[in-house]
Every structure is written in structure tokens, then in C-alpha cells.
Design a protein around this motif. Sequence first.
Motif, PDB file in Angstrom:
ATOM      1  N   TYR A 209      97.232  22.438 -22.673  1.00  0.00           N
ATOM      2  CA  TYR A 209      97.108  21.037 -22.281  1.00  0.00           C
ATOM      3  C   TYR A 209      96.275  20.315 -23.315  1.00  0.00           C
ATOM      4  N   ASP A 210      96.937  19.671 -24.277  1.00  0.00           N
ATOM      5  CA  ASP A 210      96.196  19.225 -25.452  1.00  0.00           C
ATOM      6  C   ASP A 210      95.480  17.911 -25.195  1.00  0.00           C
ATOM      7  N   ASP A 211      95.525  17.471 -23.919  1.00  0.00           N
ATOM      8  CA  ASP A 211      94.759  16.295 -23.547  1.00  0.00           C
ATOM      9  C   ASP A 211      93.307  16.679 -23.209  1.00  0.00           C
ATOM     10  N   LEU A 212      93.093  17.975 -22.951  1.00  0.00           N
ATOM     11  CA  LEU A 212      91.742  18.443 -22.608  1.00  0.00           C
ATOM     12  C   LEU A 212      90.834  18.339 -23.821  1.00  0.00           C
TER      13      LEU A 212
ATOM     14  N   ARG B 215      92.099  21.331 -12.941  1.00  0.00           N
ATOM     15  CA  ARG B 215      92.780  20.940 -14.170  1.00  0.00           C
ATOM     16  C   ARG B 215      94.031  20.124 -13.869  1.00  0.00           C
TER      17      ARG B 215
ATOM     18  N   ARG C 275      93.060  16.658 -12.696  1.00  0.00           N
ATOM     19  CA  ARG C 275      92.567  15.871 -13.814  1.00  0.00           C
ATOM     20  C   ARG C 275      93.733  15.348 -14.628  1.00  0.00           C
ATOM     21  N   ASP C 276      94.683  16.245 -14.881  1.00  0.00           N
ATOM     22  CA  ASP C 276      95.854  15.876 -15.669  1.00  0.00           C
ATOM     23  C   ASP C 276      96.695  14.832 -14.948  1.00  0.00           C
TER      24      ASP C 276
ATOM     25  N   ARG D   1     106.718  23.862 -22.479  1.00  0.00           N
ATOM     26  CA  ARG D   1     105.801  23.638 -23.597  1.00  0.00           C
ATOM     27  C   ARG D   1     104.995  24.890 -23.950  1.00  0.00           C
TER      28      ARG D   1
ATOM     29  N   MET E 265     102.842  26.467 -22.284  1.00  0.00           N
ATOM     30  CA  MET E 265     101.479  26.528 -21.768  1.00  0.00           C
ATOM     31  C   MET E 265     101.319  27.600 -20.710  1.00  0.00           C
TER      32      MET E 265
END
Lengths: 296, 293, 488
Positions: free
Chosen positions: A85-88, B29, B32-33, B103, B105
Motif C-alpha cells: 500500500y504505497d500510500d502508507l 490499515r 485508514r485506506d 497489485r 500486495m
Amino acid sequence: MIRIDHLTKTFGKFTAAADISLSLARGESLALWGSNGAGKTTIIRCVLGLLSFQGTIRVGGRDVARDGKRARSLIGYVPQELAFYDDLRVWEAITLFARLKNVARVDLDATLDHVGIPDQGGKRIRELSGGMKQRLALAIALLGDPPLLVLDEVTASLDVCGRAELVALLGRLSGQGRSLLFASHRADEVTSLAQRVLMLDKGKATAEVPVSQFVARLGAGSVLHLHMPEPSRPIAIELLRGHGFAPTLNGVGILVPVPATQKAVPLRLLAEARLSVDDFELLSPRDASLSQENHA
Amino acid sequence: MSAATLPSSDVIPAHAPGMISNILTLAWRELRDALRARSFLLYSLAFLALGLGVSYVSAAGTGSLGLSGFGRTTAGLINIVLLVVPLMALTTGASAIAGDRERGMLLFLLAQPVSRLEVVLGKFLGLSGALIACITLGLGACSLVLAWQGGATEPRTMLWLASLSVLLALSMLSVGMLVSALARKASVAVGTGVFLWLALVFVTDLGIMAGTLALRLPVRSLFFLTLSNPLQAFKMWALHSIDASIDVLGPAGLYAMDTYHDTLPWMFGTSLAAWIVLPLVAAALIFRTRSPV
Amino acid sequence: MNANRPIFAPLALACIVGACIGPAIAPALGQEAMRPPAELRDAVRDSSGVEINAGTIGQLINAAQPGDVVRVPAGVYREHIRIDKPLSLIADGRAVIDGMSSGDIVEITASNVTFRGFIVRDTGIDLDKENAAIRVLADHAVIENNTLEDILFGIDLKQAPDAVVRGNLIGGKNLDIARRGDGLRLWRSDRVLIENNTIHDGRDAILWYSQNVTVRNNTSRRCRYGFHLMYSDDVVMENNELTHNSVGIYLMYSKVVTIRGNRLLSNRGPSGYGIGLKETDQFTINDNLIAANRAGIYLDGSPFTKLKPGDISRNTIACNDVGLTFLPSVKGNVIAANNFVDNIEQVCVSGRGELTGNDFAAADRGNFWTDYAGYDANADGIGDFAHESVTLFENLLDREPKLRLLLFSPAQQAIEFVGRAIPAIRPEPKFFDPAPLTKPVPLATSAGVAPSRLSLAVCGLGLASIASLVYVSSRAFAHTTRRKGVVA
């Protein structure tokens, strides 16, 4: 630390890993060596319990298939490229993984210093360069000081400089009683980090040797650099693979690691197949990897 | 050759965190996202705008005659909830797993000492939090507008509506996550989510209408068919919570009142609960066996 | 012939049932009523076997001369009484007459009796004998300011013309609706004034064959029929408040009835009419507030003749499931200057039929419709286009009422949209208002107390604070970790 018995993994009809067995003691370091598609990544994903497979894998005595969560708590994993999650922000990512790894206290500065990215805590992951991302991944892997590091082609997406620095960093880290299982198709990485090498080809283990013999197998430091016209290069690679070599493409030709007694065999095979070779030279593995980067 | 005899197979003490701790971490998480995602902001704004519009217009309509307090505003809000909340929850749920998988992740996350059940529950919990925030914000703003316009609605009604909207959102989130666990691509998952939304909002109701007209469905079948749609279960429950009756829904509503009396809210609750639990369980089971890449 | 059936059938049934089971239960009732000493065999007993006028009040009545004013001191009197001479019986303070769960309690057999200020409680529960708190069998009675509680029938006027029933509070027994009695009943009692009474939790307030009755300022709630007229003509009902009954007002086979300024709210029984009219003639329905009922006004065979058009005007018909329900054959009504506000279905023709025999405007003024989509360019208060109700979903509902189950769904709007977009499937208009009003007619009665704005605002803030709590917690989770564990 790791014990793999008769690991077989198939994707439909394609066999990615066939009857692989290996064991890795505490503090030992083992390289999975082979070209792309040899099965390195598959084995690593099985070790992490990410794929279902036949056979058994134990990490720290725990069955990966049945007790994956605990097995993984012994592993620090660095992927080929950190996709997260590259927004972190970096400190948020560290916090997140510290929690997932049950690490009560983290010294953020020390953690980032340790992997050579000081003062990056406030940045978002997407703002980091490729090398920094890999270092962050390494920092995350090292959280909680796991007894086993699993690295999957960690330098593949880095430039020359970044690669050399990361390998040096890993070299420093591996000497601290940690076990290391890593996949690579680079001879220099293997020789500088591994104690033993499992050589893979098309999902099969072809040999398991100490690193000294690995070098000998590679031709005591010889790599044949063949300059060929572009259209015939893929055919040549296919042909040489068929005869047990591990050729790779570079900008102007093909690099073929050759055993000491067989330096001319590739030339002969190509001639028999009526593939013309314009020129050739014999390089040391280190020169060979440099030459590949210069052309990449 | 037993494993215990080999030095490499000695059991090394491992201290993975507990399930609850992991779920909370992952939920944090996800929450938040979600709260930062643009799509979520758009949904929230749409919900807010439509809700405020209904509140304003209905208060102006009956309010001018001093006729506030007869719950027509609530009917309008129920309509808005039925339209927006399922779409929001379904698409949110649908992109939850498939997007991460696409992606890459998911691979990194699952390489950590977490179980897949924890990932599913953590995502569900986090996204629930985001949906709850969206719903309470929207309906809270509507309440303020209604109060300002002359108090056309009882506070109790708004609280019921908010709670039931949350249940509806959870059920649709659960269905969305099932879609997400099944789909290979995020775009396919979201597309399927939208399709399911259309199906639940329009197609099944139109089908029931056609069936009732063509097959002369008896009220009992009609009621149970309708009850099995979580949107309709929500709607009936919301009406029941306001009037203590669903007789406003005509003969089938009266049938339900006469036949089931006080068990009706339990029936609505069961329908919604089933739509929350079953798809989530299915999603967890499928996610357990699916490759993360 | 047909019109007589509804009364004679129950009467006949009651006679038969009475004849069959009367003897069987008589001994049991006799035992229950053993309280008066057995030696007083010549004493007068009422139908339940209780001796009449044997208690304190009874002795006062026996001792009184016609025309006396008898004052009853405060106290609880367990007796059944009969007022058989013209007296005024007036409670001095809290005087309770307790019927001990049997029979009728007060019976008035003489003309010109006034009965005022008592608490009358606990009748029997015998529906066949119609156990009543107060039964009047003579003319010119005044029943005033009494409280009737825990009673089967409340005030029962049988051939008791020229009575006044005023200011009484009548509460039924806590029984299943089928076992309750009527809070108020008139039987062949003309020229009665019924005002300021409150009736709750009973069966009906019903007028049988009673002419020239005025019913005003009464309240009825949680009964079956708020007011029910059978064959009663020249009745005026005004300013009553009838809420949460099964039906508000139901008129059957009556004529020259005026219903004015009443508030009919939340009457939602199985039929649930605010006002229902069956074969009623020469009626006037003006200035009523009819809201949140199942059906605002229900018309079946009314007006019954062509003597006078049905006058339905200046009513506000709001937030009912259906505003106005017609049976297909209904014609001859003039419906004008009403407000039709946010009824789920404004006008319904039950089954299939047309409303062509009814006018939705008078003197070029129609009704106010909240669903009117036109505009008023010349600002004369009349919409520039006629109002036609053409909604496909309502059309479906009229054909198949079961589909109301799907009300408020987005599918409903989808169908309406399709109906509007594709003229080919657009239904025929149900009715036609040639001159729809663009502003509502002022309300004749107030709509009631709106819920508190403050508590709604607090509720809104509460809900919004949940949202902010979620948001804050999403941030705090990381930050607490940072403070506790991460040294940045």
C-alpha cells in the motif's frame, strides 16, 4: 531451520517444482540458483505457505501447511519488488508490520539506519526509489529479528549501484547467526552470500553443492560471451539450455557460463546447428555480470 | 526418519500475535485506506447530497402544512439508503481482496505471520468501520437538516434507520467480499459487484412483480421471496421499527403481521444476519484455498 | 330487503344463542351472585341476579322524591342501581360505583334523570346480555362528567331520545377486540347531543336508527370504529378527534350527514378508513384533517341517490396509504379544494374502473396535489395544465394490491420511469382534475405537535460524532503505537 521433503508443485499441467528436498541448518545460507522459470520463486512461495503443494515443508519444526502463521513468524521475507500500500508512510508501514510480527517496541531511527535509509520515516512508500523500497522491505523483514531470512531475487529490479550496496548489506547481515534462503540467477550474489547452492532447472534440482564446487561448475570463473546476430540468439539460447547450459541474453550476444573442461562445447553445438557466431571472449563471472548490466 | 531426529527440525519457539490483535491491525490499515480513497469520498458525498435533498424537499412539502411527523421523510430516506448503501458496500467489498491480489500486495501481506482468516476478518472489520462512518455522517447531517427545517422526524426513527442501514451495508460488504475472493481481477470483481447491485435493487423486485402478476403468487410466497432479499428485509424492518407494523405494505404486509406478530423483527434480522454471515464464511473458505497471486 | 339483513342477522343469531345457552349457564351465574342474603326473595334483581338498589345509593334513590337532587358522598359503593324516578344523582367528591364484575351497573328507567360525576367501574363481561356501565331506557337523560372504567358496554341509550351525553371518559375492558363491547351506543334515540366525551379501548361508538344526533368535540382512540352510523339520518359530526382506531368514522345506510372539522389520524385497522361511506346519501365532508390512515376516504355506493352530489371539500388528506379509495361504480361526488398531500397513492379505484362520474373541481377550482408536475405561469393559483394521475406502478397496485409489499423500493421508481418514458405502456389516467391548485388550501384544524427539534438535532450530532469517532480512531491507532513503541 528449513526442511523440505519431496516438494512438488504443479500449476495445471505445468510442473513448477518437482520432488524437491532440501534442508537448511541454523546460521546456514543456501542459494536457489537457476534461470527464470527454474522454480526458485515457487519454492520460496511454498516455504512461506502462500501456495498449496504436495510434500512437506517445515520451518523451525513447524509444518507450513498446517501451522503457517507460526512458521511465518520465524521468517523475514523480502520480495523481488516491494508491492505494498504505497500510500502508507514509512513509519506507518513499520508500525503496521511491527504489530503483525508482535514486536512491542521499534526504534524507528535505528531500524532505518540499519538498512541505510535514515530520515525517510515521514515519506510515503510511493515516494521511495526502487533501492530504498528494497531496503524498507529488508527493514520490515528484520523486524523482530527473525532467525530466517527468505529473499526472492531481491536485486532483480535494481541498478548496478543499488545492487552492489544491497548485496554488501545482506553480506553483513547474514553473518549474524541467521539462516538465509535466497533465490538468484546471479553468480556473483551466490558466491558472495551462499554457503551451499541448490541448482535448479525447469523445476528439478540438478545438483546441491557447496559454493566452492558451484564456482567450479560455472567453469572456474569462466563465462563464454558469444557475439551473434540478433535473430539467432533465442534459438541459440534454447539449444544451449537443451544441453544443460544456463545461457543468458545481454545487449550484444549471449553469456554462457561454462565448466572448465567444456569451454568450446557451446561453439561446437552452435556450429552443428548452423548458427553463426561472429566473435567470442572468455570472461570471469564478475566481469560477465558487469557486462550484462552495462548493456541492460 | 522422523523429523524430530534431525537438528534442522527442532521446534523453534515462535510468538505470532493473537488473532484479535492481527485483525485489529489489519482493520486499522483497511479503514485508514478506505477513508482516504476517492471513491469512498464520492459515495459519501452522493449519499449526503441525496439524503439532504430528500430531507429538505419532504420537510418543505409536508412542513408547510404543519404536517410533519407522519414519517414520509423516512420513506424517502429508506429509498436513498436502498439505492446508495448497497452500491457503496458491494463495490467496496468487491475491490477489497481482488485489488490487493492484482497489485501483488496480498503476497507480501500473507508472507507475514498472519492467517488468511485474519486477513478476511480484518478487511471486513476495517471496511465496516468506513461504511459506518459514511452512513452515520450522512444520516446525522440529514437529522440536522430536518431539525432545522422543523423536526419532521422522531430521533428514534433516525437512530433505527442508521442502525439498520449499517446492517444492510454489512450484508452487502459481505457479498462484495465473496465476489472479491472469487474474482481474478479487480475490474471483474467491481463489475460483478455493480451487476449484483442492479440485480438486488431492480431485477429481483421486477421479477417478483412479474411473477406475482403472471403466476398469481400467494401472499405467503410473495412475502418470503421478498424477505429473502436483504434490501427488502432492511426496508420492511425499517418500516416496522417506525410504525411497529408493516401494514402499510398492503395485503402481504398484513399477512405477515397477522401470521408472525412479534417474531417479524427476528425474521428480518435473520434474513440480514444470514446475508452478513454466509457470504463472509464462503469468502473466508474460498480465500483460504486461493493463491494470493 | 337487502338493507335490512345486516341488523336482523346478528339479532337473530343472538336470540338463538341466548335461547340455547341461557339455561345452561344460569345456575353458574346464580351462584356467582349469592352475595345478597337469600331471605330477600322479593327483592328486585337485575339480569345478572344482583339485587338492585340494595346498597347505600340504592337506599338514597328509594328514599328520594321525584325531582330531588340526590348527592352521593365520596366512597366506594359495591352495588347495582336503578334510577326509576326523575332525579339528579350527583357525586359529591370521588364516588365510585363498583359493579363487582357482574351485570349492568346503572340503569335509568325514568325520564329527566341527571347522572353526574361518578366513577363507574367493573361491569360483567357477558356480550349476549350486553353488560353496560350505564343503560338509559327513558328520554331526556343527562349523563355528564362520569368516568367509566373497566366496562364492557359504556353508555347504552335504548329508545332514549333527547339525551345529553357530555364530558364522560369511557375506557373499555382489557379484552380481545372480539370480546369487547361498545363504548357508546344509541338505539332508536333521536335528538341526542354527544359532546366532549373521550372513548378509548372499546369496540365501537355506534348510532342505530337515531336521527338528528349531534356528535362534537369527542375523542376516540384505540377502538374498532371511532364512530359508526347505521341507518341514522340528519347527523352532524364535528370537531371530533379519532385516532388509532381501526376505522375513524364509518357511515352505512345513512343520509344527510355532515362531517366537519374532525381530525382523523392513524386509523389503520385491516380496512383502516379515515372516513368510510357505504350507501350513504346527501353527505357533506368538509374541513377535516385526514392523515396517516390506511385509506383517507373510502366511497362505496355513495352518494346512494342523485338527490344531492357528495360534497367532499376543503379537507386535507395527507400521508395516508391511499388518499381516496373508490369502488368502481361510485359516481356523483364533487371533490374540490382539498389538499392531497403525500399520500402514498393519492387516488385509487379499487379493482378496475373509471372515475368519470365524479368531478374533481367545482367552480373552476380543483384540488391541491403534491404530485402535480405542472406550473402556473399567470400566477392565478390554478395550474396551467390539468392534473392527471398516470403512474404505472399505482396502476399495478390497483390491479394487484399484494404488490404494495414492494413499495418504497427503487424498483418502483424504475417502473414509473419506464411508464413515463414509453407512451405505449402508459396507463389511462384514473381521474382528471381540470384546475389543480398550486398552493395548498389553509388547514382548518392544527396538525398536532411535531417532535422536538432539539432532540432530533442532538440525534444528528450523535450520529455524526460516530463518524468522526471512526475517523479519529483510524488515526489514533497508529499514533498510540508510535507514542508507545516507535521512537521516531
